[in-house]
Motif scaffolding. Structure first.
Motif, short mmCIF file in Angstrom:
data_model
loop_
_atom_site.label_atom_id
_atom_site.label_comp_id
_atom_site.label_asym_id
_atom_site.label_seq_id
_atom_site.Cartn_x
_atom_site.Cartn_y
_atom_site.Cartn_z
N PRO A 17 32.24 50.99 46.46
CA PRO A 17 31.91 49.72 45.81
C PRO A 17 33.15 49.16 45.10
CG PRO A 17 31.02 51.55 44.54
CD PRO A 17 31.60 52.14 45.78
N ILE A 18 33.36 47.87 45.23
CA ILE A 18 34.53 47.21 44.64
C ILE A 18 34.06 46.06 43.76
CG2 ILE A 18 36.69 45.98 45.09
CD1 ILE A 18 36.89 47.48 47.72
N LEU A 19 34.51 46.06 42.52
CA LEU A 19 34.10 45.06 41.53
C LEU A 19 35.10 43.91 41.46
CD1 LEU A 19 32.37 44.16 39.03
CD2 LEU A 19 33.91 45.57 37.65
N LEU A 20 34.59 42.69 41.49
CA LEU A 20 35.39 41.50 41.21
C LEU A 20 35.03 41.02 39.82
CD1 LEU A 20 34.93 41.48 44.47
CD2 LEU A 20 35.70 39.11 44.29
N PRO A 21 35.87 41.21 38.82
CA PRO A 21 35.55 40.74 37.47
C PRO A 21 35.65 39.22 37.40
CG PRO A 21 37.76 41.65 37.51
CD PRO A 21 37.18 41.90 38.87
N ILE A 22 34.68 38.59 36.75
CA ILE A 22 34.62 37.13 36.69
C ILE A 22 34.81 36.68 35.23
CG2 ILE A 22 33.27 35.09 37.23
CD1 ILE A 22 34.00 36.80 39.66
N TYR A 23 35.77 35.80 35.00
CA TYR A 23 36.05 35.31 33.65
C TYR A 23 35.80 33.81 33.51
CZ TYR A 23 38.03 39.87 32.64
OH TYR A 23 38.19 41.22 32.44
N THR A 24 35.32 33.17 34.56
CA THR A 24 34.93 31.76 34.52
C THR A 24 33.53 31.64 35.10
OG1 THR A 24 37.25 31.12 34.85
CG2 THR A 24 35.58 29.41 35.19
N HIS A 26 52.99 50.18 46.25
CA HIS A 26 51.81 50.70 45.56
C HIS A 26 52.27 51.70 44.51
CE1 HIS A 26 50.16 49.39 49.44
NE2 HIS A 26 48.99 49.28 48.84
N ILE A 27 51.46 51.87 43.48
CA ILE A 27 51.74 52.88 42.46
C ILE A 27 50.49 53.75 42.27
CG2 ILE A 27 53.45 51.47 41.27
CD1 ILE A 27 51.35 50.88 39.12
N THR A 28 50.71 54.98 41.83
CA THR A 28 49.62 55.89 41.51
C THR A 28 49.58 56.11 40.01
OG1 THR A 28 49.97 57.04 43.60
CG2 THR A 28 48.61 58.16 41.95
N LEU A 29 48.38 55.98 39.43
CA LEU A 29 48.18 56.12 37.99
C LEU A 29 47.19 57.25 37.71
CD1 LEU A 29 47.82 52.30 37.29
CD2 LEU A 29 49.77 53.71 36.59
N PRO A 30 47.15 57.77 36.48
CA PRO A 30 46.18 58.82 36.15
C PRO A 30 44.75 58.35 36.32
CG PRO A 30 47.90 58.66 34.47
CD PRO A 30 48.07 57.47 35.36
N ASN A 31 43.81 59.29 36.45
CA ASN A 31 42.42 58.93 36.75
C ASN A 31 41.71 58.23 35.61
OD1 ASN A 31 42.02 61.05 35.00
ND2 ASN A 31 41.28 62.48 36.55
N TYR A 32 42.25 58.30 34.38
CA TYR A 32 41.57 57.62 33.28
C TYR A 32 41.77 56.11 33.29
CZ TYR A 32 46.23 58.14 31.07
OH TYR A 32 47.57 58.12 30.80
N TYR A 33 42.54 55.61 34.27
CA TYR A 33 42.71 54.16 34.38
C TYR A 33 41.50 53.48 35.03
CZ TYR A 33 47.51 53.41 32.80
OH TYR A 33 48.63 53.27 32.04
N GLY A 34 40.63 54.23 35.65
CA GLY A 34 39.48 53.62 36.29
C GLY A 34 38.39 54.63 36.54
N PRO A 35 37.16 54.16 36.81
CA PRO A 35 36.06 55.08 37.12
C PRO A 35 36.30 55.78 38.46
CG PRO A 35 35.38 52.81 37.45
CD PRO A 35 36.74 52.75 36.83
N LYS A 36 35.64 56.91 38.66
CA LYS A 36 35.87 57.72 39.85
C LYS A 36 35.22 57.15 41.10
CE LYS A 36 36.31 62.12 37.36
NZ LYS A 36 35.77 63.49 37.19
N THR A 37 34.22 56.30 40.92
CA THR A 37 33.42 55.87 42.07
C THR A 37 33.40 54.36 42.28
OG1 THR A 37 31.43 55.87 40.68
CG2 THR A 37 31.91 57.88 41.92
N MET A 38 34.29 53.62 41.65
CA MET A 38 34.30 52.17 41.84
C MET A 38 35.72 51.64 41.78
SD MET A 38 32.24 49.14 39.81
CE MET A 38 30.71 49.49 40.67
#
Length: 794
Positions: free
Chosen positions: A186-193, A344-356
């Motif tokens: 699942p991929i989230l598109l955050p909406i600010y408008t 591309h860059i790789t970041l630690p896992n605390y930058y995002g949820p594990k399943t989205m």
């Protein structure tokens, strides 16, 4: 039969256990006819639990004899037999290779499988390693392309619409044929408008409708609260809600290796580290005496040996290196590749949820950025900039900083996006191409291009990972027509499961735990990387000597890769160098370049045992791999290290090869280099007696200098407030911690006042304003990237 190692057990238990494993393996892996959504059964035998591919030496023997000793069969692909002799005189009646495929990436490997499964004699050679180029450096998505769909609708472009529909069909086939290596995400598109919420929701629902029966899960929208619950790291200020849609994700280089091994299982001859150095032509009487390609000289890069491989046709599937092979055919031909670098860059896992995952649909330069969980970490990318074609391009610091800056825009202020959190960074060359047969030879092709030269060199270029299978099918169809080949039938790759996928299930890892005594994390990793071949990998694992886990010695405690994988890679997957293993057989270099460096001596030791390397070769392997790691973000200070340096430094807390100041900067990455230099100067000024520690005496001196009443009791009280380690003094590392608390959390104290740390905060604020102002100007001047160059978000 699988080995069952027990630390202590009577022979009867061992025999019973081994028999149980064999019966279980037979039940799950027994030969059978497979049928996936098709009325054409795949009759090629399913590989048994002990199946092993031919050795590389055997592969090279068949290449030297141009496939004469490969027996054609009615179904399931040719059968490479033993090479009886290499001295038989060559004749025009010899049954030689139908196709020689140059390039072992996604397209080359897919084409080899398609051709072999149709009964054609096929050889595939790769100059470096399988998946060593673009195919291992993708965004790891299996998708239709939401940006392509937007373009199709907004511009009423039917061709674009068809591209998306084809990709969505291929997405479904991809996930079915390699279930262990790919999955829904699942991929989230955050909406600010507020008005964008219905707009993006409608677009994602159209994406679902276009997928039809190939659809995964339906897109849905969420309000602000649910969006933050699903993605807590998201910036909440101004957030209206979010739209979630589904696409696929995969392990790209493991997928490439699985394609190669499946092609081998269907009778293909493959060889990595083998390059084509010359193409040979002869007159073709069936074409009026035209000069046509009939053979190629190949060189084994491991030994330097060269020989001629005869074939009926040559396919150029070298991606961004296509022009190099085309110029072997015709030196004056115009170049068709317009190389573009995607970082591309790789970041630690605390930058995002594990399943989205997360998609930013409106970055500053017009393309999308994906922010995805992958292999236990988070990857972010990609960029788009013109580049030169090279084997291992080095990501530029400017592009890395741009990605970090874009990531910072949509993450919560609580998540401090720091340069030091970049665990790895890589640049993949996107093979955008021009069609030399098109009217407008300067315009880029939308998807992929197949072009055949006058002398018969068939070039396939462009495209993306998701559509590799359809590209391969189309390429083989073109080759059959161009070279007059006689396959046993049409393409069957839409229902051929890849090696490892036959007996895999989502709960297979539990059996691995119970059978071999593996850690849960290790068992899941083996299951999701090797599928049902994980049993063979686990059977090679040595006992740990612990009460738990029983087997599976890790290469590094931070990641679930075990030593047995290195042995398996050499014995069963044609790994010939340490780089082959850390970059393509496993993904360690993509996940954490520092950990890769620390694990490298043990990897070289194991592979050296398997391949018979002497000390000189081992040191050369280390040097070559460190050179490769530069393209994965290894710091320049570490490239001068030797094998012995890393062995001696194993377990060191600070990054290997760095000075103390460099290590401090790396660890306290929220400071810029100017800030660190300023803090160092402040510390030395505060340290009145120059003993590299701030003690009670230094505090008393500072209090007098600033006009305060000084007393031992007051100095001790101030020191206790910040001396968390109760050492009786503040060292430079502690000083950085205190400065970080002031900068990030505004934790002021009497100590920060005496140290005048507030001046550092002012410097940071000035630098930040200047930096962002400069970046804003650069963003405005950066050219907009059209969708056809963005890869639809690949």
């Amino acid at each position: 039969m699988y080995r069952r190692r027990l630390l202590t057990a009577p022979r009867v238990a061992v025999a019973a256990s081994t028999t149980a494993v064999a019966l279980t393996s037979y039940y799950y892996l027994r030969p059978s006819t497979v049928q996936l959504d098709s009325d054409i059964p795949v009759t090629k035998r399913r590989p048994g639990p002990l199946w092993a591919p031919p050795s590389r030496a055997q592969m090279l023997e068949h290449l030297r004899t141009s496939g004469k000793f490969i027996r054609r069969t009615e179904t399931g692909g040719p059968d490479p037999g033993p090479v009886l002799t290499k001295d038989i005189k060559e004749t025009d009646e010899d049954d030689i290779f139908d196709l020689l495929i140059v390039g072992g990436g996604a397209t080359g490997a897919g084409t080899a499988l398609d051709a072999a499964s149709r009964g054609l004699k096929v050889a595939c050679v790769e100059r470096d390693d399988f998946a060593s180029g673009t195919s291992s450096k993708s965004t790891k998505l299996v998708h239709g392309g939401v940006r392509y769909l937007q373009k199709a609708v907004m511009e009423l472009d039917y061709e674009q619409w068809k591209l998306v529909k084809e990709a969505l069909r291929e997405r479904r086939i991809f996930l079915e044929t390699a279930p262990h290596l790919s999955s829904m995400l699942p991929i989230l598109l955050p909406i600010y408008t507020w008005w964008q919420l219905p707009y993006y929701y409608a677009g994602c629902k159209l994406y679902d409708i276009l997928a039809g029966k190939e659809n995964m899960e339906s897109a849905y929208w969420m309000g602000k609260g649910k969006s933050l619950e699903a993605f807590p790291m998201l910036k909440g200020d101004g957030l209206v809600g979010g739209v979630v849609y589904y696409d696929g994700q995969h392990n790209d280089s493991r997928m490439n290796i699985s394609l190669i091994m499946t092609a081998v299982q269907h009778g293909a001859i493959v060889a990595n580290h083998t390059e084509v150095v010359q193409l040979h032509k002869k007159p073709d009487p069936t074409r009026g005496g035209e000069e046509r390609i009939c053979a190629a000289t190949v060189r084994d890069k491991m030994t330097g040996d060269e020989w001629v491989v005869r074939c009926r046709g040559v396919i150029n599937a070298t991606g961004p290196f296509s022009d190099g092979i085309r110029k072997l055919d015709e030196p004056t031909t115009k170049e068709i590749v317009a190389p573009s670098a995607g970082v591309h860059i790789t970041l630690p896992n605390y930058y995002g949820p594990k399943t989205m995952g997360l998609l930013d649909p409106a970055t500053s330069d017009g393309r999308v950025i994906f922010f995805l969980p992958w292999q236990g970490n988070v990857i972010a990318g990609t960029t788009d900039s013109p580049t030169e074609v090279s084997q291992n391009p080095i990501p530029s610091e400017k592009e890395i900083q741009w990605i970090l800056d874009e990531v910072r825009n949509y993450l919560s202020p609580d998540v401090k996006v720091r340069r030091g959190d970049v665990l790895s960074a890589w640049s993949g060359i996107r093979p955008l191409v021009r069609d030399p047969a098109a009217k407008n030879t300067q315009s880029l092709v939308r998807n992929h291009m197949i072009n055949t030269s006058k002398s018969g060199l068939l070039t396939i270029a462009g495209g993306k990972w998701t559509t590799y299978r359809a590209m391969a099918e189309e390429t083989v169809e073109a080759a059959v027509k161009e070279f007059g080949l006689k396959p046993t039938g049409r393409s069957q790759t839409d229902h051929i499961k890849l090696i490892g996928g036959h007996a895999w299930s989502k709960t297979m890892y539990i059996k691995l735990i119970q059978q071999f005594g593996l850690e849960t994390e290790v068992a899941k990793h083996l299951s999701e990387s090797y599928g049902d071949r994980a049993w063979t990998v686990a059977s090679m694992a040595e006992p740990t000597g612990l009460s738990w886990p029983l087997h599976g010695q890790r290469l590094h405690h931070l990641y679930p890769y075990i030593e047995a994988e290195a042995r398996y890679a050499v014995r069963r997957e044609y790994a010939l160098t340490a780089t082959d293993f850390v970059a393509r057989r496993t993904r360690l270099s993509f996940l954490n370049v520092q950990v890769t460096l620390e694990a490298l001596p043990r990897v070289i030791e194991i592979m050296g045992e398997e391949l018979g390397w002497d000390q000189s070769r081992r040191e050369q392997e280390f040097s070559n791999t460190v050179d490769f790691l530069r393209s994965m973000g290894l710091k320049d200070q570490q490239t001068h290290l030797t094998l012995q340096d890393v062995v001696r430094s194993k377990g060191s807390v600070q990054p290997l090869g760095m000075t103390q100041t460099d290590a401090a900067l790396f660890a306290r990455a929220q400071f810029t280099p100017d800030e660190v230099a300023h803090l160092r100067a402040q510390f030395e000024k505060f340290d009145f007696d120059h003993d590299a520690r701030i003690t009670r005496a230094d505090l008393l001196h500072a209090m007098v200098q600033m006009g305060y009443d000084s007393s031992t009791e007051a100095a001790d009280s101030i020191l206790r407030e910040v001396d968390f380690g109760r050492k009786g003094a503040i060292e430079f590392q502690d000083y950085l911690d205190i400065a970080a608390g002031l900068k990030e959390l505004q934790l002021e104290s009497a100590f920060t006042h005496l140290a005048q740390l507030h001046t550092t905060r002012k410097i940071a604020e000035v630098d930040a304003v200047g930096h962002h102002a400069d970046e804003s100007h650069q963003r405005e001047s950066r050219r907009k990237i059209p969708v056809e160059r963005s890869g639809g978000g690949t």
